[in-house]
Design an enzyme around this catalytic site. Structure first.
Site, PDB file in Angstrom:
ATOM      1  N   ASP A 143      -5.899  -8.482  13.066  1.00 23.66           N
ATOM      2  CA  ASP A 143      -5.964  -7.057  13.391  1.00 23.66           C
ATOM      3  C   ASP A 143      -5.158  -6.845  14.684  1.00 23.66           C
ATOM      4  OD1 ASP A 143      -6.682  -4.478  14.386  1.00 23.66           O
ATOM      5  OD2 ASP A 143      -8.398  -4.500  13.027  1.00 23.66           O
ATOM      6  N   ILE A 144      -3.975  -6.257  14.518  1.00 26.66           N
ATOM      7  CA  ILE A 144      -3.038  -6.128  15.634  1.00 26.66           C
ATOM      8  C   ILE A 144      -3.645  -5.301  16.762  1.00 26.66           C
ATOM      9  CG2 ILE A 144      -0.748  -5.274  16.291  1.00 26.66           C
ATOM     10  CD1 ILE A 144       0.077  -5.710  13.324  1.00 26.66           C
TER      11      ILE A 144
ATOM     12  N   PHE B  38      -4.681   4.831  14.320  1.00 29.45           N
ATOM     13  CA  PHE B  38      -4.818   5.796  13.239  1.00 29.45           C
ATOM     14  C   PHE B  38      -5.979   5.344  12.367  1.00 29.45           C
ATOM     15  CE2 PHE B  38      -1.459   9.013  12.868  1.00 29.45           C
ATOM     16  CZ  PHE B  38      -0.692   8.657  13.964  1.00 29.45           C
TER      17      PHE B  38
ATOM     18  N   LYS C 140       8.053 -18.165  -9.298  1.00 30.44           N
ATOM     19  CA  LYS C 140       7.400 -17.050  -9.995  1.00 30.44           C
ATOM     20  C   LYS C 140       6.203 -17.560 -10.821  1.00 30.44           C
ATOM     21  CE  LYS C 140       8.191 -13.413 -13.289  1.00 30.44           C
ATOM     22  NZ  LYS C 140       8.952 -13.053 -14.465  1.00 30.44           N
TER      23      LYS C 140
ATOM     24  N   LYS D 138     -12.205  -1.209  18.469  1.00 34.10           N
ATOM     25  CA  LYS D 138     -10.888  -1.763  18.802  1.00 34.10           C
ATOM     26  C   LYS D 138     -10.500  -1.461  20.254  1.00 34.10           C
ATOM     27  CE  LYS D 138      -9.435  -1.543  13.969  1.00 34.10           C
ATOM     28  NZ  LYS D 138      -8.334  -1.736  13.037  1.00 34.10           N
TER      29      LYS D 138
ATOM     30  N   ASN E 282       0.848  -1.192   0.000  1.00 35.46           N
ATOM     31  CA  ASN E 282       0.000   0.000   0.000  1.00 35.46           C
ATOM     32  C   ASN E 282       0.879   1.236   0.000  1.00 35.46           C
ATOM     33  OD1 ASN E 282       0.360   0.980   2.862  1.00 35.46           O
ATOM     34  ND2 ASN E 282      -0.386  -1.092   3.257  1.00 35.46           N
TER      35      ASN E 282
HETATM   36  N1  CTP Z   1      -4.579  -2.077  12.139  1.00 39.44           N
HETATM   37  C1  CTP Z   1      -3.939  -3.128  12.766  1.00 39.44           C
HETATM   38  N2  CTP Z   1      -3.938  -4.353  12.183  1.00 39.44           N
HETATM   39  C2  CTP Z   1      -4.540  -4.568  11.012  1.00 39.44           C
HETATM   40  C3  CTP Z   1      -5.201  -3.490  10.358  1.00 39.44           C
HETATM   41  C4  CTP Z   1      -5.198  -2.247  10.956  1.00 39.44           C
HETATM   42  O1  CTP Z   1      -3.373  -2.944  13.837  1.00 39.44           O
HETATM   43  N3  CTP Z   1      -4.500  -5.763  10.464  1.00 39.44           N
HETATM   44  C5  CTP Z   1      -4.555  -0.757  12.784  1.00 39.44           C
HETATM   45  C6  CTP Z   1      -3.841   0.305  11.998  1.00 39.44           C
HETATM   46  O2  CTP Z   1      -2.459   0.336  12.344  1.00 39.44           O
HETATM   47  C7  CTP Z   1      -4.556   1.582  12.427  1.00 39.44           C
HETATM   48  C8  CTP Z   1      -5.967   1.105  12.753  1.00 39.44           C
HETATM   49  O3  CTP Z   1      -5.875  -0.320  12.912  1.00 39.44           O
HETATM   50  O4  CTP Z   1      -4.018   2.135  13.600  1.00 39.44           O
HETATM   51  C9  CTP Z   1      -6.972   1.413  11.736  1.00 39.44           C
HETATM   52  O5  CTP Z   1      -6.550   0.934  10.490  1.00 39.44           O
HETATM   53  P1  CTP Z   1      -7.477   1.072   9.226  1.00 39.44           P
HETATM   54  O6  CTP Z   1      -6.837   0.383   8.064  1.00 39.44           O
HETATM   55  O7  CTP Z   1      -7.920   2.489   9.045  1.00 39.44           O
HETATM   56  O8  CTP Z   1      -8.749   0.291   9.726  1.00 39.44           O
HETATM   57  P2  CTP Z   1      -9.241  -1.141   9.496  1.00 39.44           P
HETATM   58  O9  CTP Z   1      -9.504  -1.730  10.821  1.00 39.44           O
HETATM   59  O10 CTP Z   1      -8.331  -1.899   8.591  1.00 39.44           O
HETATM   60  O11 CTP Z   1     -10.626  -0.855   8.813  1.00 39.44           O
HETATM   61  P3  CTP Z   1     -10.992  -0.451   7.302  1.00 39.44           P
HETATM   62  O12 CTP Z   1      -9.818  -0.860   6.445  1.00 39.44           O
HETATM   63  O13 CTP Z   1     -12.214  -1.197   7.037  1.00 39.44           O
HETATM   64  O14 CTP Z   1     -11.207   1.043   7.314  1.00 39.44           O
END
Ligand code: CTP
Length: 405
Positions: free
Chosen positions: A311-312, A328, A294, A346, A215
């Site tokens: 999701d950490i 964030f 590959k 969260k 990303n």
């Molecule tokens: N985050 C995380 N682990 C993941 C995805 C996200 O810890 N696998 C954390 C990011 O570091 C950030 C927060 O969750 O602090 C929000 O991330 P974001 O991508 O905006 O939210 P998502 O939970 O992924 O939701 P969405 O993509 O549906 O907006």
């Protein structure tokens, strides 16, 4: 050897010398700045050269002195934009009434004013002028405007003036200017001894040995947060995804690549942390199976099967004993609603939301704007600013809300 009581200022200071009798004191300022560890480059206005010769400043700073925009040799050595970027801070001493007026108006009619306009470095003014000029409403308005834009004022002092007048307008003594610069450079130790964990950057999810899903996160915001926390005394560990950024001074860095590696590193380090700032853009999905070789081109196209990653932040949010959690939220729409939803879902203490995708895109930018929302619902708007300044504000907000030990 510096005595322990002497301030330390490891900064690159661009000193703009204006045309006033106090220019002679600027020579002593250069000497004192170098004594405390600063690197100094001097730029003089044409008028300043009428008071002190550039050779004096060259000898004291150890670098050629510039006055003109039209100096091909100097431009070839270090262009003026490069010089503007080089500076950590710009100090104008003496800041004469005329120079202050030109700075307030945003003029770029000589090298000093051009550099001020081209630089993002904070501006410090040591005004020096006749007391009537200092008291004049025009000067008052110009100074107020510069201060409102973030300029720092040192002085002027009150007393006898070169012209025989008594009053305010005398340039602050060089030692006073050095002390003010040092004090501003060492922020209060808001997080002294506190252990802060930050993650930053994107993650790369391998498809095969040469391809990955990634990303657009640059990691700049997370690195700025790590740096800002270290600057206010925290012991900082930074878990960095694949980014090309220098490790901030005093920060311990752990490099990872994938969401899985990111999660493993954070879960290993989080039990020792009092604060976790989740600035990383962790991939939400990863290929179910990465090919060991590959993948060859085929006319049939390619379908990838993706599975969700851990999701950490949400995982940490569910830990019974957990650090103070800062998330964030990068959103393309309904920024505040989605951020509040993530804060609750969260189980976070604070969330920093920003808009991405539109004209205000934060990805890879040096600037950003953040909306902070705390667990108790309070919100703090941090208007658009360099990520380093925003990070310092965010760290101060965290420190203010962090339970004491
Ligand atoms: N985050 C995380 N682990 C993941 C995805 C996200 O810890 N696998 C954390 C990011 O570091 C950030 C927060 O969750 O602090 C929000 O991330 P974001 O991508 O905006 O939210 P998502 O939970 O992924 O939701 P969405 O993509 O549906 O907006």
């Amino acid at each position: 050897m510096q005595s322990p009581a002497q301030p330390v200022l490891r900064e690159r200071i661009l000193l703009g010398v204006g045309g006033g009798i106090a220019a002679y004191k600027a020579a002593d300022l250069v000497r004192r700045l170098r004594e405390v560890g600063a690197e100094v480059r001097v730029v003089m206005t044409e008028a300043a050269r009428e008071f002190v010769g550039p050779t004096t400043f060259q000898a004291l700073s150890g670098h050629p002195v510039r006055s003109s925009l039209w100096d091909p040799a100097a431009e070839a050595a270090m262009g003026h934009i490069e010089l503007a970027r080089w500076a950590d801070r710009i100090v104008i001493a003496p800041a004469t009434a005329g120079l202050i007026a030109r700075l307030a108006a945003g003029m770029a009619d000589d090298l000093v004013t051009t550099l001020c306009l081209a630089s993002r470095a904070p501006l410090v003014l040591a005004p020096a002028m006749n007391q009537a000029m200092w008291a004049h409403p025009a000067t008052r308005a110009n100074v107020a405007m510069l201060v409102a834009r973030g300029a720092m004022l040192v002085g002027p002092g009150v007393g006898g003036q070169a012209c025989g007048d008594e009053g305010a307008g005398r340039m602050a003594e060089p030692a006073e200017i050095v002390a003010a610069l040092s004090a501003a450079a060492s922020p209060p130790p808001l997080l002294a001894g506190r252990r802060v964990l930050v993650n930053a950057g994107p993650t790369y999810e391998d498809i095969d040995p040469v391809r990955f899903l990634g990303n657009r996160s640059s990691g700049k915001m997370g690195f700025a947060v790590a740096e800002a926390a270290a600057r206010v005394g925290a012991t900082v560990t930074l878990v960095a995804g694949p980014v090309r950024l220098a490790t901030p001074a005093g920060v311990e860095r752990v490099d990872v690549r994938s969401a899985r590696e990111m999660a493993e590193a954070v879960f290993r380090l989080a039990p020792a942390a009092e604060v976790f700032v989740a600035a990383a853009a962790v991939a939400d999905f990863t290929p179910k199976l990465a090919s060991g070789s590959k993948i060859k081109k085929s006319d049939e196209g390619l379908s990838l099967s993706l599975v969700p990653t851990t999701d950490i932040l949400a995982t940490l949010g569910a830990w019974p004993e957990r650090p103070f959690l800062v998330g964030f939220a990068a959103e393309t729409e309904s920024v505040e609603d989605y951020a509040r939803d993530k804060l609750a879902r969260k189980n976070l203490d604070l969330i920093a939301a920003n808009a991405v995708g539109g004209s205000d895109d934060a990805f890879d930018a040096d600037d950003n704007a953040l909306l902070l929302i705390a667990r108790d619902g309070t919100r703090v708007d941090l208007p658009r600013a360099p990520k380093s300044a925003l990070a310092a504000r965010l760290v101060a907000e965290i420190a203010a809300r962090l339970p004491s030990r």
